[in-house]
Design a protein around this motif. Structure first.
Motif, mmCIF file in Angstrom:
data_model
loop_
_atom_site.group_PDB
_atom_site.id
_atom_site.type_symbol
_atom_site.label_atom_id
_atom_site.label_comp_id
_atom_site.label_asym_id
_atom_site.label_seq_id
_atom_site.Cartn_x
_atom_site.Cartn_y
_atom_site.Cartn_z
ATOM 1 N N ALA A 28 -6.775 0.041 14.373
ATOM 2 C CA ALA A 28 -7.623 0.308 13.208
ATOM 3 C C ALA A 28 -6.760 0.348 11.960
ATOM 4 C CB ALA A 28 -8.376 1.622 13.366
ATOM 5 N N VAL A 29 -7.315 -0.136 10.857
ATOM 6 C CA VAL A 29 -6.646 -0.083 9.558
ATOM 7 C C VAL A 29 -7.597 0.551 8.557
ATOM 8 C CG1 VAL A 29 -5.659 -1.419 7.657
ATOM 9 C CG2 VAL A 29 -5.244 -2.127 10.029
ATOM 10 N N LEU A 30 -7.138 1.585 7.865
ATOM 11 C CA LEU A 30 -7.899 2.200 6.782
ATOM 12 C C LEU A 30 -7.192 1.856 5.478
ATOM 13 C CD1 LEU A 30 -10.126 4.110 5.675
ATOM 14 C CD2 LEU A 30 -8.508 6.001 5.994
ATOM 15 N N ALA A 31 -7.887 1.182 4.563
ATOM 16 C CA ALA A 31 -7.285 0.735 3.303
ATOM 17 C C ALA A 31 -8.175 1.114 2.132
ATOM 18 C CB ALA A 31 -7.060 -0.777 3.325
ATOM 19 N N ASP A 32 -7.555 1.274 0.956
ATOM 20 C CA ASP A 32 -8.326 1.679 -0.222
ATOM 21 C C ASP A 32 -8.327 0.646 -1.343
ATOM 22 O OD1 ASP A 32 -5.727 1.907 -1.090
ATOM 23 O OD2 ASP A 32 -5.782 4.085 -1.406
ATOM 24 N N SER A 33 -7.757 -0.547 -1.116
ATOM 25 C CA SER A 33 -7.778 -1.605 -2.122
ATOM 26 C C SER A 33 -7.519 -2.937 -1.442
ATOM 27 C CB SER A 33 -6.721 -1.353 -3.213
ATOM 28 O OG SER A 33 -5.413 -1.546 -2.682
ATOM 29 N N ASP A 34 -7.677 -4.023 -2.183
ATOM 30 C CA ASP A 34 -7.465 -5.342 -1.587
ATOM 31 C C ASP A 34 -6.019 -5.557 -1.179
ATOM 32 O OD1 ASP A 34 -6.728 -5.348 -4.312
ATOM 33 O OD2 ASP A 34 -6.948 -7.521 -4.454
ATOM 34 N N THR A 35 -5.068 -5.122 -2.013
ATOM 35 C CA THR A 35 -3.663 -5.325 -1.684
ATOM 36 C C THR A 35 -3.235 -4.464 -0.494
ATOM 37 O OG1 THR A 35 -3.085 -3.716 -3.398
ATOM 38 C CG2 THR A 35 -2.948 -6.035 -3.985
ATOM 39 N N ARG A 36 -3.796 -3.266 -0.400
ATOM 40 C CA ARG A 36 -3.431 -2.416 0.743
ATOM 41 C C ARG A 36 -4.123 -2.897 2.021
ATOM 42 N NH1 ARG A 36 -3.427 1.890 -3.211
ATOM 43 N NH2 ARG A 36 -1.263 2.348 -3.717
ATOM 44 N N TRP A 37 -5.313 -3.468 1.893
ATOM 45 C CA TRP A 37 -5.932 -4.068 3.075
ATOM 46 C C TRP A 37 -5.086 -5.230 3.571
ATOM 47 C CZ3 TRP A 37 -8.467 -4.052 7.288
ATOM 48 C CH2 TRP A 37 -8.930 -5.236 7.860
ATOM 49 N N LYS A 38 -4.608 -6.050 2.658
ATOM 50 C CA LYS A 38 -3.747 -7.165 3.030
ATOM 51 C C LYS A 38 -2.495 -6.654 3.746
ATOM 52 C CE LYS A 38 -0.985 -10.887 0.917
ATOM 53 N NZ LYS A 38 -0.643 -11.567 -0.361
ATOM 54 N N TRP A 39 -1.842 -5.660 3.148
ATOM 55 C CA TRP A 39 -0.626 -5.112 3.763
ATOM 56 C C TRP A 39 -0.944 -4.491 5.117
ATOM 57 C CZ3 TRP A 39 0.583 -0.143 5.334
ATOM 58 C CH2 TRP A 39 1.903 0.055 5.733
ATOM 59 N N GLY A 40 -1.990 -3.664 5.174
ATOM 60 C CA GLY A 40 -2.313 -2.956 6.404
ATOM 61 C C GLY A 40 -2.702 -3.880 7.540
ATOM 62 N N ALA A 41 -3.568 -4.852 7.245
ATOM 63 C CA ALA A 41 -4.032 -5.750 8.298
ATOM 64 C C ALA A 41 -2.907 -6.650 8.793
ATOM 65 C CB ALA A 41 -5.195 -6.590 7.777
ATOM 66 N N LEU A 42 -2.105 -7.182 7.873
ATOM 67 C CA LEU A 42 -0.991 -8.033 8.295
ATOM 68 C C LEU A 42 0.082 -7.234 9.015
ATOM 69 C CD1 LEU A 42 -0.636 -10.418 5.222
ATOM 70 C CD2 LEU A 42 -1.634 -10.917 7.460
ATOM 71 N N THR A 43 0.294 -5.980 8.592
ATOM 72 C CA THR A 43 1.238 -5.114 9.302
ATOM 73 C C THR A 43 0.755 -4.862 10.720
ATOM 74 O OG1 THR A 43 2.059 -4.017 7.300
ATOM 75 C CG2 THR A 43 2.234 -2.787 9.359
ATOM 76 N N ALA A 44 -0.542 -4.591 10.866
ATOM 77 C CA ALA A 44 -1.099 -4.370 12.207
ATOM 78 C C ALA A 44 -0.858 -5.578 13.098
ATOM 79 C CB ALA A 44 -2.590 -4.075 12.097
#
Length: 447
Positions: free
Chosen positions: A12-28
């Motif tokens: 699961a990835v919890l993100a609060d912006s587009d750039t953090r979603w990008k970082w979080g999902a790609l990190t996962a």
């Protein structure tokens, strides 16, 4: 991953912006072994920077499910059905959001079974180092995007007597693309397009009209000086959209009404695709500089407005990339310092393929830990920070113990059409206030 590791993983990835979603999902994706069957569920924290559908499409990361939630809704989802929990949870949030979720999850999970919790930074860490790190303390892995950051992170934790074992060196998850092989000044006759200069804009650096107008004018002037070149202004978001940082003065609005040369264009889109045709990347301090350096694209970090901490370009001292527009107009092409590049996690030497190995191995060991994982233990508690922590938790409708406060928003079902319209209107009004009203009030205050 050891032979005893699971063949399938839920992340699961919890993100609060587009750039953090990008970082979080790609990190996962980087943290899970290629041979594993992975289910990725995305959660977008409702707030001023919740990404739009266009922004999510531009990021281009696929998730098996994706939904918008409040903090309390997310905590409720994480506490349901203990036998059907995630294996890994990536918190891709601003520091205060990470701290609130760590305390909320600790209260929700108690001493029961829980996933491995991972957090980190989207890019260059050039401000609020100690504050941001201590707000992230308590996660099982605090990812450092370079050897340089890993050393700094451990020093901060050890300096306050906090456990530093969570610090894990990786690299930025969105590096990639073919290495740059362009000629000095290729012409269409050589089989390539025109020499392309790209300015990577940032939403909050610089943060005033004078400096942003100056940078725009110098970029336009460069296009006029070099009509044989293509000059692109790479924008992060469209007016009305927000990203990680608030953009009060979008460049596209500053450019309205100007007589722009034919070889100058404003572009959106995936940064990697823009870099595919870039011969010179110019920025003040954008993480795009590291993406370009990874591909060995000539990269200039501007000194026109000074080399200052508030701009973030001080991070690039020693890089060999600092340059002014006057130098670039005259044909200067910065040459990066190889030692500096190696310490910054750019991995231009071909080591990027192994950059996440240690993090994957650490996660595998934690998942195989006999008896499961201990409760989350953030450095900040009501004993260590009684005047700071409660306010951070309250912003996410959590009490000092991490338990949701009475009346905290937590819808049981998706909002209906009317509520969606009201929410979009409220969000639009907020963004209008940030981008139109606030600058006017500020200018009036300066009279």
């Amino acid at each position: 991953m050891p032979a005893s590791a699971k063949k399938s993983l839920r992340v699961a990835v919890l993100a609060d912006s587009d750039t953090r979603w990008k970082w979080g999902a790609l990190t996962a994706q980087r943290l899970t072994p290629a041979a594993a069957e992975v289910r990725l569920d995305g959660y977008l924290l409702r707030g001023r920077a919740t990404p739009t559908a266009r922004q999510l499409q531009e990021v281009g990361v696929h998730a098996d499910s994706l939904r918008e939630v409040t903090a309390v809704e997310f905590l409720r989802a994480m506490s349901e059905d203990p036998d059907d929990r995630y294996d890994v949870l990536v918190l891709a949030l601003v520091g205060g959001g990470v701290q609130a979720m760590l305390h909320g999850l600790r209260a929700a999970w108690g001493s029961g079974k829980r996933p491995v919790v991972v957090t980190g930074y989207v890019g260059v860490v050039y401000e609020k180092l100690t504050d941001g790190l201590l707000l992230r303390h308590g996660a099982d892995l605090v990812l450092a995007n370079s050897r340089h950051d890993a050393d700094r992170f451990r020093a901060v934790y050890e300096g306050v007597g906090a456990d530093a074992s969570s610090v894990t060196e990786v690299a930025l998850p969105f590096l990639g693309g073919e290495p740059y092989t362009g000629a000095d000044e290729p012409s269409p006759e050589q089989g390539r397009g025109p020499y392309t200069v790209v300015f990577a804009a940032q939403p909050s650096v610089p943060d005033n009209r004078r400096d942003r107008t100056y940078l725009l004018n110098r970029l336009v002037e460069h296009a006029r000086r070099h009509p044989e070149r293509e000059v692109l202004l790479k924008l992060r978001s469209k007016p009305g959209e927000h990203t990680t940082h608030i953009e009060e003065l979008p460049y596209q609005k500053l450019a309205q009404g100007q007589d722009l040369p034919a070889n100058f264009r404003l572009v959106y889109g995936h940064m990697g695709e823009v870099l595919d045709r870039t011969d010179l990347l110019v920025t003040v301090s954008s993480t795009a500089a590291l993406e370009a350096l990874h591909r060995r694209i000539p990269t200039a970090v501007l000194t026109d407005l000074g080399v200052r901490e508030v701009l973030g370009n001080h991070h690039f001292t020693g890089s060999g990339c600092l340059a002014s527009w006057d130098q670039l107009d005259a044909g200067h092409r910065p040459v990066p310092d190889e030692e500096w590049v190696a310490r910054q996690g750019v991995a231009a030497d071909g080591t990027y393929g192994t950059a996440f190995d240690s993090a994957r191995e650490r996660i595998a060991r934690l998942l195989d830990r006999p008896g499961g994982l201990p409760p989350l233990a953030p450095y900040y508690t009501t004993e260590t920070a009684p005047g700071y922590l409660p306010g951070i938790l309250a912003r996410h409708h959590l009490g000092p113990d991490g338990v949701p406060l009475p009346g905290a928003p937590a819808a049981d079902k998706a909002p209906g059409p009317v509520r969606q319209i009201v929410r979009r209107a409220a969000r639009g009004a907020y963004r209008h206030g940030v981008q139109r009203v606030a600058p006017v009030i500020r200018r009036m205050g300066e009279l």
